[in-house]
Design a protein around this motif. Structure first.
Motif, PDB file in Angstrom:
ATOM      1  N   LEU A  56      11.624   3.824  14.379  1.00 27.38           N
ATOM      2  CA  LEU A  56      10.475   2.857  15.029  1.00 27.38           C
ATOM      3  C   LEU A  56      11.073   2.293  16.122  1.00 27.38           C
ATOM      4  O   LEU A  56      10.497   2.160  17.362  1.00 27.38           O
ATOM      5  CB  LEU A  56      10.038   1.786  13.778  1.00 27.38           C
ATOM      6  CG  LEU A  56       8.880   2.567  12.987  1.00 27.38           C
ATOM      7  CD1 LEU A  56       8.662   1.823  11.787  1.00 27.38           C
ATOM      8  CD2 LEU A  56       7.521   3.004  13.566  1.00 27.38           C
ATOM      9  N   SER A 134       6.235   0.148   6.879  1.00 28.46           N
ATOM     10  CA  SER A 134       7.070   0.945   7.986  1.00 28.46           C
ATOM     11  C   SER A 134       6.598   2.284   8.245  1.00 28.46           C
ATOM     12  O   SER A 134       6.308   2.611   9.410  1.00 28.46           O
ATOM     13  CB  SER A 134       8.570   0.956   7.603  1.00 28.46           C
ATOM     14  OG  SER A 134       9.124  -0.229   7.344  1.00 28.46           O
ATOM     15  N   VAL A 137       3.132   2.717  10.149  1.00 26.94           N
ATOM     16  CA  VAL A 137       3.392   2.437  11.336  1.00 26.94           C
ATOM     17  C   VAL A 137       3.942   3.579  12.246  1.00 26.94           C
ATOM     18  O   VAL A 137       3.443   4.388  13.084  1.00 26.94           O
ATOM     19  CB  VAL A 137       4.132   1.368  11.893  1.00 26.94           C
ATOM     20  CG1 VAL A 137       4.427   1.202  13.454  1.00 26.94           C
ATOM     21  CG2 VAL A 137       3.465   0.050  11.447  1.00 26.94           C
ATOM     22  N   ALA A 159      -2.982  -4.117  10.436  1.00 23.54           N
ATOM     23  CA  ALA A 159      -4.336  -4.808  10.320  1.00 23.54           C
ATOM     24  C   ALA A 159      -4.732  -5.341   8.918  1.00 23.54           C
ATOM     25  O   ALA A 159      -4.990  -6.124   8.584  1.00 23.54           O
ATOM     26  CB  ALA A 159      -5.412  -4.454  11.108  1.00 23.54           C
ATOM     27  N   ARG A 252     -15.899  -2.204   4.374  1.00 25.78           N
ATOM     28  CA  ARG A 252     -15.289  -3.415   4.765  1.00 25.78           C
ATOM     29  C   ARG A 252     -16.317  -4.481   5.355  1.00 25.78           C
ATOM     30  O   ARG A 252     -16.268  -5.498   5.045  1.00 25.78           O
ATOM     31  CB  ARG A 252     -14.098  -3.079   5.675  1.00 25.78           C
ATOM     32  CG  ARG A 252     -12.900  -2.510   4.750  1.00 25.78           C
ATOM     33  CD  ARG A 252     -11.782  -2.006   6.010  1.00 25.78           C
ATOM     34  NE  ARG A 252     -11.178  -0.759   5.617  1.00 25.78           N
ATOM     35  CZ  ARG A 252     -11.203   0.187   6.093  1.00 25.78           C
ATOM     36  NH1 ARG A 252     -11.541   0.447   7.328  1.00 25.78           N
ATOM     37  NH2 ARG A 252     -10.474   1.300   5.654  1.00 25.78           N
ATOM     38  N   ARG A 316      12.503 -10.345  11.468  1.00 25.46           N
ATOM     39  CA  ARG A 316      11.313  -9.601  12.448  1.00 25.46           C
ATOM     40  C   ARG A 316      11.162  -8.091  12.477  1.00 25.46           C
ATOM     41  O   ARG A 316      11.976  -7.232  11.990  1.00 25.46           O
ATOM     42  CB  ARG A 316      11.925 -10.091  13.905  1.00 25.46           C
ATOM     43  CG  ARG A 316      12.887  -9.153  14.298  1.00 25.46           C
ATOM     44  CD  ARG A 316      13.601  -9.831  15.628  1.00 25.46           C
ATOM     45  NE  ARG A 316      14.628  -8.881  16.149  1.00 25.46           N
ATOM     46  CZ  ARG A 316      15.969  -8.751  15.727  1.00 25.46           C
ATOM     47  NH1 ARG A 316      16.434  -9.565  14.673  1.00 25.46           N
ATOM     48  NH2 ARG A 316      16.880  -8.016  16.557  1.00 25.46           N
ATOM     49  N   PRO A 360      -0.428 -12.632  13.606  1.00 23.84           N
ATOM     50  CA  PRO A 360       0.837 -12.589  13.582  1.00 23.84           C
ATOM     51  C   PRO A 360       1.709 -13.724  13.027  1.00 23.84           C
ATOM     52  O   PRO A 360       1.254 -14.981  13.467  1.00 23.84           O
ATOM     53  CB  PRO A 360       1.340 -12.051  15.010  1.00 23.84           C
ATOM     54  CG  PRO A 360       0.209 -12.218  15.923  1.00 23.84           C
ATOM     55  CD  PRO A 360      -1.094 -12.758  15.140  1.00 23.84           C
TER      56      PRO A 360
HETATM   57  C1  LIG Z   1      12.552  -4.574  10.162  1.00 23.58           C
HETATM   58  C2  LIG Z   1      11.329  -3.865  10.313  1.00 23.58           C
HETATM   59  C3  LIG Z   1      11.233  -2.822  11.411  1.00 23.58           C
HETATM   60  C4  LIG Z   1       9.901  -1.907  11.005  1.00 23.58           C
HETATM   61  C5  LIG Z   1       8.713  -2.772  11.498  1.00 23.58           C
HETATM   62  C6  LIG Z   1       7.464  -1.611  11.469  1.00 23.58           C
HETATM   63  C7  LIG Z   1       6.379  -2.038  12.027  1.00 23.58           C
HETATM   64  C8  LIG Z   1       5.886  -3.138  10.784  1.00 23.58           C
HETATM   65  C9  LIG Z   1       4.246  -3.338  11.273  1.00 23.58           C
HETATM   66  C10 LIG Z   1       4.351  -5.125  11.140  1.00 23.58           C
HETATM   67  O1  LIG Z   1       5.119  -5.419  10.962  1.00 23.58           O
HETATM   68  S1  LIG Z   1       2.958  -5.590  12.055  1.00 23.58           S
HETATM   69  C11 LIG Z   1       2.992  -7.252  11.482  1.00 23.58           C
HETATM   70  C12 LIG Z   1       1.624  -7.622  10.589  1.00 23.58           C
HETATM   71  N1  LIG Z   1       0.625  -7.528  11.233  1.00 23.58           N
HETATM   72  C13 LIG Z   1       0.338  -8.516  12.099  1.00 23.58           C
HETATM   73  O2  LIG Z   1       1.102  -9.430  12.525  1.00 23.58           O
HETATM   74  C14 LIG Z   1      -1.133  -8.348  12.661  1.00 23.58           C
HETATM   75  C15 LIG Z   1      -1.877  -9.740  12.846  1.00 23.58           C
HETATM   76  N2  LIG Z   1      -3.195  -9.488  13.106  1.00 23.58           N
HETATM   77  C16 LIG Z   1      -3.371  -9.281  14.573  1.00 23.58           C
HETATM   78  O3  LIG Z   1      -2.505  -9.417  15.511  1.00 23.58           O
HETATM   79  C17 LIG Z   1      -4.980  -9.208  14.841  1.00 23.58           C
HETATM   80  O4  LIG Z   1      -5.856  -9.787  13.794  1.00 23.58           O
HETATM   81  C18 LIG Z   1      -5.060  -7.587  15.027  1.00 23.58           C
HETATM   82  C19 LIG Z   1      -4.477  -7.103  16.118  1.00 23.58           C
HETATM   83  C20 LIG Z   1      -4.915  -6.598  13.856  1.00 23.58           C
HETATM   84  C21 LIG Z   1      -6.752  -7.392  15.209  1.00 23.58           C
HETATM   85  O5  LIG Z   1      -7.063  -8.407  16.486  1.00 23.58           O
HETATM   86  P1  LIG Z   1      -8.618  -8.579  16.839  1.00 23.58           P
HETATM   87  O6  LIG Z   1      -9.228  -9.060  15.582  1.00 23.58           O
HETATM   88  O7  LIG Z   1      -8.670  -9.319  17.974  1.00 23.58           O
HETATM   89  O8  LIG Z   1      -8.900  -6.913  17.074  1.00 23.58           O
HETATM   90  P2  LIG Z   1     -10.304  -6.666  17.693  1.00 23.58           P
HETATM   91  O9  LIG Z   1     -11.532  -7.410  17.320  1.00 23.58           O
HETATM   92  O10 LIG Z   1      -9.904  -6.339  19.140  1.00 23.58           O
HETATM   93  O11 LIG Z   1     -10.333  -5.113  16.965  1.00 23.58           O
HETATM   94  C22 LIG Z   1      -9.504  -4.184  17.329  1.00 23.58           C
HETATM   95  C23 LIG Z   1      -9.614  -3.053  16.446  1.00 23.58           C
HETATM   96  O12 LIG Z   1      -9.006  -3.301  15.001  1.00 23.58           O
HETATM   97  C24 LIG Z   1      -9.863  -3.158  14.079  1.00 23.58           C
HETATM   98  N3  LIG Z   1      -9.823  -4.239  12.887  1.00 23.58           N
HETATM   99  C25 LIG Z   1      -9.239  -5.712  13.296  1.00 23.58           C
HETATM  100  N4  LIG Z   1      -9.244  -6.195  12.116  1.00 23.58           N
HETATM  101  C26 LIG Z   1      -9.290  -5.296  11.171  1.00 23.58           C
HETATM  102  C27 LIG Z   1      -9.272  -5.543   9.821  1.00 23.58           C
HETATM  103  N5  LIG Z   1      -9.029  -6.458   9.179  1.00 23.58           N
HETATM  104  N6  LIG Z   1      -9.469  -4.148   8.933  1.00 23.58           N
HETATM  105  C28 LIG Z   1     -10.000  -3.148   9.737  1.00 23.58           C
HETATM  106  N7  LIG Z   1     -10.002  -2.932  11.198  1.00 23.58           N
HETATM  107  C29 LIG Z   1      -9.513  -4.037  11.714  1.00 23.58           C
HETATM  108  C30 LIG Z   1     -11.425  -3.423  14.604  1.00 23.58           C
HETATM  109  O13 LIG Z   1     -12.312  -2.423  14.031  1.00 23.58           O
HETATM  110  C31 LIG Z   1     -11.017  -2.719  15.908  1.00 23.58           C
HETATM  111  O14 LIG Z   1     -11.110  -1.286  15.866  1.00 23.58           O
HETATM  112  P3  LIG Z   1     -11.764  -0.300  16.762  1.00 23.58           P
HETATM  113  O15 LIG Z   1     -11.144  -0.500  18.214  1.00 23.58           O
HETATM  114  O16 LIG Z   1     -11.351   1.043  16.332  1.00 23.58           O
HETATM  115  O17 LIG Z   1     -13.315  -0.370  16.665  1.00 23.58           O
END
Ligand SMILES: CCCCCCCCCC(=O)SCCNC(=O)CCNC(=O)[C@H](O)C(C)(C)COP(=O)(O)OP(=O)(O)OC[C@H]1O[C@@H](n2cnc3c(N)ncnc32)[C@H](O)[C@@H]1OP(=O)(O)O
Length: 451
Positions: A56, A134, A137, A159, A252, A316, A360
């Motif tokens: 990643l 992980s 993603v 999300a 949902r 992080r 986040p």
């Molecule tokens: C050492 C480790 C190294 C490896 C790491 C691997 C990577 C790991 C990945 C992570 O750790 S990520 C960290 C945990 N997650 C976060 O911090 C995300 C925090 N949340 C956000 O930033 C926002 O809430 C999010 C970007 C998820 C959504 O933002 P918005 O509410 O402004 O989104 P928007 O309304 O523009 O919707 C965008 C899309 O997301 C979908 N969506 C938003 N919230 C959702 C939800 N709760 N459930 C399902 N779908 C959701 C929404 O339907 C839509 O889908 P479509 O475009 O396909 O129609």
């Protein structure tokens, strides 16, 4: 499919083992074909748990040293021009394009085992949550990859953990584990990922859990949404998975629109709460205020446990925010301790659902976790963990996540009694989550999944 798997594997510096079939012992015939087609794929090897994460970091060009993180993010800004202007501008992908397997060689690498071990010689479920996050993603990066580019312009974040259901199998820290996953549905910027986990039992890998996550694609700087490749189902089984993904989205929306934060409880739920309230009135007084606990019950407020985490740079993710898997592990472990404290015996996790990552978590935040039992039935304990953050400078608290865990205790547990209206809503919300559990499992001696 084999081509995709091998391309991925060559980047893993030869850490490969021959594939073992995934269909053996599979419990869901609907999914069997998808996994059957793909069973010849060779898994990625996880070496000390870092291989998927290294992959990643490579895909997004993340820094390995915190002091370089600003520079790495500056470099990612240049990738902005690779983002598609519309979804139609992106080539469609098949489910098999994103399919990957990852081997966690607990059996053959004793030094890796330590990280996954509980004192009862079982596997730490919190670590599995991190691995699933992980992997989810990485699956999405396989779906969206641009073959000509080394780095991805997308920032893919978790999300939602829609559902994790555990099967009736114990997790031994001495047997290899295998994960598999693929994209099962896409929207415009979101992707549903289905993952499964298997453990070696004799000569076969047997299913241990099924998980469904929703990931969202963001631009290179993780500031706004970004389009993802369309998904084309290729067989009736894949069409069914896709249709299920569509239904899941509708479910949902429905679940959230009837949230108790927005709407009054149903008539049946109101009756439940009123009957519970009546059962806590002292029959010796004619008062609504003298409350007593019914036999074999505990006030909800007395089930609470709290903890604090300082979010160090070490935790992080590849976008310099706090890793979602770390947040889940911490919430899960507090939830497990809450269930243990409440039930008086070692609880086993049965299901995880509806973990929404609302905001986040910034590196350097103070993370306040608050856990409580919100519903019980028989041997089951429904635990809710609420997390909020405050920066060191700003004392204002913001909710980042709410986690829901279903545990099963070895013995019947007390009733949990709400005292206030707010607690009654928590009780009903817990009941709704409990009722949404798809496979209630019966307590078995070999069903051991611990923190
Ligand atoms: C050492 C480790 C190294 C490896 C790491 C691997 C990577 C790991 C990945 C992570 O750790 S990520 C960290 C945990 N997650 C976060 O911090 C995300 C925090 N949340 C956000 O930033 C926002 O809430 C999010 C970007 C998820 C959504 O933002 P918005 O509410 O402004 O989104 P928007 O309304 O523009 O919707 C965008 C899309 O997301 C979908 N969506 C938003 N919230 C959702 C939800 N709760 N459930 C399902 N779908 C959701 C929404 O339907 C839509 O889908 P479509 O475009 O396909 O129609």
């Amino acid at each position: 499919m084999r081509r995709a798997a091998l391309r991925l594997c060559t980047l893993n510096k030869g850490l490969l083992t021959p594939a073992r079939g995934l269909t053996q012992g599979s419990q869901n015939p609907e999914k069997q074909n998808v996994f059957h087609i793909l069973e010849a794929c060779s898994p990625i090897h996880v070496n000390h748990g870092v291989c998927v994460r290294d992959k990643l970091r490579e895909i997004v060009g993340a820094s390995t040293n915190w002091r370089d993180h600003v520079k790495a993010m500056e470099e990612r800004k240049l990738l902005q021009s690779f983002l598609a202007k519309s979804q139609e501008g992106l080539p469609p992908r098949r489910m098999k394009d994103s399919y990957i397997e990852v081997l966690l060689p607990l059996g053959s690498q004793p030094e890796l085992r330590e990280k996954y071990l509980t004192v009862q010689n079982t596997v730490r479920f919190g670590r599995i949550l991190e691995d699933l996050d992980s992997l989810g993603v990485l699956v999405c990066y396989m779906h969206t990859r641009i073959h000509s580019a080394k780095m991805s312009p997308l920032s893919i974040v978790t999300a939602l953990v829609d559902k994790i259901d555990l099967c009736k199998k114990n997790l031994s820290p001495e047997q290899d584990i295998k994960f598999s996953g693929h994209v099962s549905w896409v929207g415009k910027t979101s992707m549903e990922v289905k993952m499964r986990m298997f453990q070696l039992h004799g000569n076969e890998f047997c299913p241990v859990l099924d998980a469904t996550f929703v990931m969202v694609a963001r631009d290179s700087e993780n500031k706004g949404p970004a389009f993802v490749n369309p998904l084309i189902p290729e067989s009736p089984e894949e069409e069914e998975l896709f249709r299920q993904g569509e239904l899941n989205k509708g479910r949902r929306v429905a679940f959230s629109s009837t949230s108790l934060l927005k709407m009054a409880p149903s008539a049946e739920e109101r009756t439940t709460i009123h009957e519970m309230f009546l059962s806590t009135l002292d029959p010796k007084t004619i008062s609504f205020r003298s409350r007593i606990l019914p036999p074999n019950a505990m006030w909800m407020e007395n089930s609470k446990l709290k903890s604090l985490e300082i979010c160090h740079p070490q935790e992080r993710n590849i976008f310099n925010r706090i890793f979602g898997g770390f947040l889940m592990r911490k919430a899960y472990e507090l939830g497990w301790a809450t269930a243990c404290n409440f039930g008086g015996s070692r609880p086993f996790v049965v299901a995880v659902d509806d973990i929404m990552f609302q905001k986040p978590v910034e590196v350097g935040s103070l993370l306040f976790l608050s856990s409580q039992v919100c519903f019980t039935q028989g041997n089951y304990i429904q635990v809710r963990v609420h997390s909020e953050v405050a920066s060191l400078q700003n004392k204002e608290h913001t909710t980042t996540n709410v986690f829901h865990f279903t545990f099963m205790s070895e013995k019947e547990v007390p009733l949990v009694c709400p005292r206030t209206y707010g607690e009654s809503m928590l009780y009903l919300d817990g009941q709704r989550h409990f009722n949404s559990m798809s496979v209630p499992v019966n307590l078995r001696k070999d069903f051991l999944v611990e923190p």
